[in-house]
Design a protein around this motif. Structure first.
Motif, PDB file in Angstrom:
ATOM      1  N   GLY A  39      -3.608  -0.348   1.319  1.00  0.00           N
ATOM      2  CA  GLY A  39      -3.739  -0.284   2.522  1.00  0.00           C
ATOM      3  C   GLY A  39      -4.326  -1.353   3.317  1.00  0.00           C
ATOM      4  O   GLY A  39      -4.355  -1.431   4.488  1.00  0.00           O
ATOM      5  N   THR A  44       3.065  -4.305   4.927  1.00  0.00           N
ATOM      6  CA  THR A  44       3.193  -4.369   6.133  1.00  0.00           C
ATOM      7  C   THR A  44       3.691  -5.905   6.728  1.00  0.00           C
ATOM      8  O   THR A  44       4.449  -6.296   7.757  1.00  0.00           O
ATOM      9  CB  THR A  44       2.122  -4.002   7.210  1.00  0.00           C
ATOM     10  N   GLN A 190      -0.538  -5.602  -7.111  1.00  0.00           N
ATOM     11  CA  GLN A 190      -1.705  -4.990  -7.323  1.00  0.00           C
ATOM     12  C   GLN A 190      -2.207  -5.421  -8.547  1.00  0.00           C
ATOM     13  O   GLN A 190      -3.619  -5.348  -9.032  1.00  0.00           O
ATOM     14  CB  GLN A 190      -1.459  -3.498  -7.552  1.00  0.00           C
TER      15      GLN A 190
END
Ligand code: ATP
Length: 232
Positions: A39, A44, A190
């Motif tokens: 997040g 994005t 990640q």
């Protein structure tokens, strides 16, 4: 002039302000990693650069040309490709058909043999349906589709997700080799260890802000930073 220059972009999903004055630079031949917790705004950022989610403000230049506001296909024609996390290959089509479709509108499309030299495994699987491929093979195909269009800069969104360590090592090796041969890679991961093993430079995002940038060594030498922003 850097190959990719992102200056103070702000991006929104509806009313939600997601990216806050995000700035970054990517030089030709570099592998740059965008890291951060879930997040943080990594995906994005890639979507904003590619024109999938045009930023509300700020500037993006590719090879010195302004690209913010252009549609993704126009940006793709300028030599940038996004390989999305979900890979989005055609499951009902073979490996070679997937490659052929990707190459269709590319003026400088590579011959299949050049792709197969990079990914020999895809040559063995050329007649297999996309859905029959392993996760690693699907990721190879997703990268190959960007390469066959002769992309000079490739945005990879979590390429190692769900892959076994051996496959990750192989993909890291191939990605490094591509950078050595003149491609530029921006990778969101990640898997911090894998990302640090092949990035030249790192940006760390938190809550839509760039909170740190530097070398992988500098990041690894700062356990507090690693723990706060990456949870490792
Ligand atoms: P992850 O690894 O979880 O994908 P990320 O760093 O890539 O993390 P983003 O996917 O960029 O993060 O998400 C940034 C913020 O934007 C999150 O708060 C997320 O909930 C929100 N967001 C992402 N996609 C959408 C969407 N389609 N609509 C609304 N909000 C979204």
């Amino acid at each position: 002039m850097s190959l990719l220059e992102v200056d103070a972009i702000n991006s929104f999903y509806g009313d939600s302000h997601i990216l806050f004055d995000v700035s970054l630079r990517v030089e030709e031949n570099e592998v740059v990693a965008l890291l951060g917790r879930n997040g943080a705004g990594k995906t994005t950022t890639l979507r904003s650069i590619m024109g999938v989610l045009p930023p509300a403000s700020g500037h993006i230049r590719l090879g010195g040309q302004a690209i913010q506001g252009l549609p993704p296909h126009a940006i793709a024609r300028m030599g940038m490709q996004l390989v999305p996390e979900e890979r989005a290959i055609f499951g009902g089509l073979t490996v070679e058909e997937n490659l052929r479709i990707a190459a269709l509108t590319a003026p400088d499309a590579w011959p299949f043999d050049r792709i197969y030299a990079v990914f020999p495994r895809l040559a063995e699987r050329r007649k297999s349906a996309g859905r029959a491929l392993s996760g690693g093979e699907q990721q190879m195909l997703a990268i190959a589709r960007a390469l066959i269009r002769d992309a000079r800069i490739i945005l990879l969104d979590e390429p190692f997700e769900g892959l076994a360590p051996l496959i990750v090592r192989d993909l890291v090796r191939v990605s490094r080799e591509l950078a050595r041969q003149g491609r530029t890679i921006v990778v969101v991961e990640q898997n911090v260890v894998a990302a640090l093993s092949f990035a030249d430079r790192v940006y760390v995002l938190n809550n839509g802000h760039v909170v740190w940038s530097g070398s992988p060594d500098a990041l690894q030498g700062d356990p507090a930073l690693m723990k706060t922003h990456l949870g490792v």
